[in-house]
Motif scaffolding. Structure first.
Motif, mmCIF file in Angstrom:
data_model
loop_
_atom_site.group_PDB
_atom_site.id
_atom_site.type_symbol
_atom_site.label_atom_id
_atom_site.label_comp_id
_atom_site.label_asym_id
_atom_site.label_seq_id
_atom_site.Cartn_x
_atom_site.Cartn_y
_atom_site.Cartn_z
ATOM 1 N N MET A 19 148.431 29.256 23.848
ATOM 2 C CA MET A 19 148.636 29.175 25.555
ATOM 3 C C MET A 19 147.513 30.435 25.947
ATOM 4 S SD MET A 19 152.370 29.735 26.897
ATOM 5 C CE MET A 19 153.348 28.443 26.194
ATOM 6 N N THR A 20 147.132 29.991 27.057
ATOM 7 C CA THR A 20 146.709 30.657 27.526
ATOM 8 C C THR A 20 147.923 31.330 29.023
ATOM 9 O OG1 THR A 20 145.771 28.499 29.771
ATOM 10 C CG2 THR A 20 144.489 29.255 27.582
ATOM 11 N N LEU A 21 146.688 32.417 29.611
ATOM 12 C CA LEU A 21 147.649 33.186 30.578
ATOM 13 C C LEU A 21 147.458 31.995 31.466
ATOM 14 C CD1 LEU A 21 148.547 36.408 31.334
ATOM 15 C CD2 LEU A 21 146.655 36.236 32.550
ATOM 16 N N LYS A 22 146.973 31.694 32.256
ATOM 17 C CA LYS A 22 147.128 30.954 32.948
ATOM 18 C C LYS A 22 148.810 29.425 32.500
ATOM 19 C CE LYS A 22 145.180 26.693 36.084
ATOM 20 N NZ LYS A 22 144.209 26.283 35.992
ATOM 21 N N GLU A 23 148.090 28.870 31.578
ATOM 22 C CA GLU A 23 149.551 28.264 31.136
ATOM 23 C C GLU A 23 150.665 28.872 31.194
ATOM 24 O OE1 GLU A 23 146.751 24.788 29.012
ATOM 25 O OE2 GLU A 23 148.035 26.765 27.383
ATOM 26 N N LEU A 24 150.986 29.802 30.608
ATOM 27 C CA LEU A 24 151.621 31.003 30.434
ATOM 28 C C LEU A 24 152.685 30.996 32.059
ATOM 29 C CD1 LEU A 24 153.241 33.433 28.356
ATOM 30 C CD2 LEU A 24 153.357 34.157 30.916
ATOM 31 N N LYS A 25 151.584 31.315 33.400
ATOM 32 C CA LYS A 25 152.287 31.442 34.091
ATOM 33 C C LYS A 25 152.500 30.568 35.172
ATOM 34 C CE LYS A 25 148.806 35.166 35.847
ATOM 35 N NZ LYS A 25 147.653 35.514 36.463
ATOM 36 N N GLU A 26 151.773 29.267 34.790
ATOM 37 C CA GLU A 26 152.644 27.873 35.239
ATOM 38 C C GLU A 26 154.184 27.702 35.012
ATOM 39 O OE1 GLU A 26 149.195 25.075 33.996
ATOM 40 O OE2 GLU A 26 147.973 25.504 36.064
ATOM 41 N N ILE A 27 154.013 27.910 33.884
ATOM 42 C CA ILE A 27 155.230 27.587 33.013
ATOM 43 C C ILE A 27 156.408 28.371 33.694
ATOM 44 C CG2 ILE A 27 156.846 28.008 30.889
ATOM 45 C CD1 ILE A 27 154.953 27.104 29.362
ATOM 46 N N ILE A 28 156.410 29.461 33.835
ATOM 47 C CA ILE A 28 156.856 31.361 34.540
ATOM 48 C C ILE A 28 157.281 29.952 36.053
ATOM 49 C CG2 ILE A 28 157.489 33.029 35.307
ATOM 50 C CD1 ILE A 28 155.825 33.648 33.137
ATOM 51 N N ALA A 29 156.471 29.860 36.759
ATOM 52 C CA ALA A 29 156.532 29.476 37.861
ATOM 53 C C ALA A 29 157.367 28.091 38.316
ATOM 54 C CB ALA A 29 154.919 29.097 38.696
ATOM 55 N N GLU A 30 157.357 27.875 36.888
ATOM 56 C CA GLU A 30 157.782 26.426 37.426
ATOM 57 C C GLU A 30 159.161 26.420 36.999
ATOM 58 O OE1 GLU A 30 155.537 22.940 34.996
ATOM 59 O OE2 GLU A 30 154.095 23.050 36.413
ATOM 60 N N SER A 31 160.106 27.602 36.505
ATOM 61 C CA SER A 31 160.896 27.481 35.495
ATOM 62 C C SER A 31 162.080 28.318 36.291
ATOM 63 C CB SER A 31 160.466 28.815 34.256
ATOM 64 O OG SER A 31 161.823 29.290 33.966
ATOM 65 N N PRO A 32 163.466 27.757 36.043
ATOM 66 C CA PRO A 32 164.491 28.571 37.221
ATOM 67 C C PRO A 32 164.378 29.106 36.994
ATOM 68 C CG PRO A 32 165.347 27.155 35.192
ATOM 69 C CD PRO A 32 164.130 26.886 35.017
ATOM 70 N N ASN A 33 163.923 29.900 35.980
ATOM 71 C CA ASN A 33 164.890 32.191 35.265
ATOM 72 C C ASN A 33 163.056 32.364 36.203
ATOM 73 O OD1 ASN A 33 166.871 30.818 34.498
ATOM 74 N ND2 ASN A 33 165.786 30.622 32.399
ATOM 75 N N LYS A 34 162.840 31.860 36.541
ATOM 76 C CA LYS A 34 161.491 32.844 37.177
ATOM 77 C C LYS A 34 161.354 33.918 37.517
ATOM 78 C CE LYS A 34 160.168 32.679 41.482
ATOM 79 N NZ LYS A 34 159.340 32.140 42.512
ATOM 80 N N ASP A 35 162.582 34.347 38.283
ATOM 81 C CA ASP A 35 162.678 35.770 38.643
ATOM 82 C C ASP A 35 163.205 36.549 37.235
ATOM 83 O OD1 ASP A 35 162.892 35.651 41.195
ATOM 84 O OD2 ASP A 35 165.042 34.857 41.449
ATOM 85 N N PHE A 36 164.021 36.605 36.444
ATOM 86 C CA PHE A 36 164.209 36.636 34.694
ATOM 87 C C PHE A 36 163.056 37.341 34.067
ATOM 88 C CE2 PHE A 36 164.445 36.900 30.595
ATOM 89 C CZ PHE A 36 164.756 37.984 30.164
ATOM 90 N N TYR A 37 161.560 36.654 34.297
ATOM 91 C CA TYR A 37 160.816 36.880 33.260
ATOM 92 C C TYR A 37 159.681 38.076 33.669
ATOM 93 C CZ TYR A 37 162.092 32.724 30.613
ATOM 94 O OH TYR A 37 162.761 32.158 29.630
#
Length: 323
Positions: free
Chosen positions: A1-19
């Protein structure tokens, strides 16, 4: 998984603040490295950069290879926990303890100690174990010649043989550590801003997508209503047209039934009128001729002539027939 893909997953996650708020503390005393990584993207980037850095160093000594393996495992752990939507900080800490605890001692891919150990391993492998133990803070095999030489090589590496050089090296390490920490903080801030931007962009995309779906649904409803209305109107027009066509066909059939006799008698009347006109003309001509002949005969016959004609029976019969 690339860093860009990881950021996109976090951006779309409802738990963004935790991450974004989750952090780990690293304290690798052997290389005088200490930092706090805040945000899963920063942690992941640090771990991936170490794995990629070790890959560029070629053949590694077993201990350094084990450190590389720990970072590879940490990378896989982050991917697994993030993909599973895990927001249990305790579990994250327990799983990432392999890189947060300095046991075994950690050497980073870009540290001078790592480069030194790889060089010793490649050029003077007999002294590698001694040099490695010295950098780890232990000298348990001082009676062994090879270990002892390794200790001296490591000592020479760390002190450069002069106190002032050692002091300057220590100062440079602190300066580099400070710069690294400042850069890491800037990097973490940029990571946070990037994730926020991606999250906002994703939210706007979801909003725009919802608006488009609503607009599409509204237009579909309008079109369906218009189509049903038009279909009913067309159906009514079609039925009315069929009814009118049927009435016209019936009227036409009735007209055909009456038109043939009417045409026949009309043509017959014209023909009879023409023939009647001829006969009338002939009758008038005959009458006029008869009148003319009668007038002529009467004008030619005098009183004595009649007596003369009827004196003889034969002549009388002949002239009677003539008259």
């Amino acid at each position: 998984m690339t860093l860009k893909e990881l950021k996109e997953i976090i951006a779309e996650s409802p738990n963004k603040d935790f991450y974004q708020e989750y952090s780990i503390s690293l304290n690798y005393t052997e290389i005088n490295f200490s930092t706090i990584l805040t945000g899963v993207p920063s942690i992941y980037q640090f771990v991936v950069s170490q794995v990629e850095g070790f890959d560029l160093l070629g053949i590694l000594p077993p201990e350094i290879e084990n450190i590389k393996t720990l970072f590879i495992n940490a990378r896989n752990i982050i991917i697994r926990l993030l993909s599973g939507g895990n927001i249990n900080a305790g579990q994250w800490n327990n799983e990432l303890i392999i890189i947060t605890v300095n046991t075994p001692p950690k050497f980073l891919s870009d540290s001078q100690e790592t480069i030194f150990l790889i060089r010793i391993n490649n050029e003077q492998i007999n002294y590698y174990r001694g040099a490695y133990e010295y950098l780890c803070g232990t000298t348990q095999h001082s009676a062994n010649k090879n270990y002892l030489i390794g200790y001296f090589l490591a000592y020479e590496f760390t002190s450069k043989g002069f106190v002032d050089l050692a002091l300057r090296k220590e100062s440079e390490k602190k300066s580099i550590s400070k710069i690294r920490n400042e850069f890491q903080k800037i990097l973490e801030d940029s990571q946070r801003q990037m994730v926020d931007y991606l999250s906002n962009a994703n939210n706007k995309y979801v909003e725009y997508s919802g608006n488009i779906d609503s607009f599409k649904e509204e237009k579909e409803i309008n079109f369906t209503g218009w189509f049903e209305t038009a279909q009913k109107a067309n159906k009514g027009f079609y039925e009315e047209s069929e009814k009118k066509v049927a009435e016209l066909e019936s009227l036409y059939r009735e007209k055909l039934k009456l038109e043939a006799p009417a045409k026949y008698w009309s043509d017959r009347a014209i023909k009879l009128r023409q023939e009647g006109s001829k006969w009338l003309g002939g009758l008038i001509a005959s009458i006029l001729v008869g009148i003319g002949l009668l007038a002529w005969c009467l004008s030619e016959i005098s009183a004595g002539t009649l007596d003369k004609i009827f004196q003889n029976n034969g002549t009388a019969i002949k002239w009677s027939v003539v008259f």
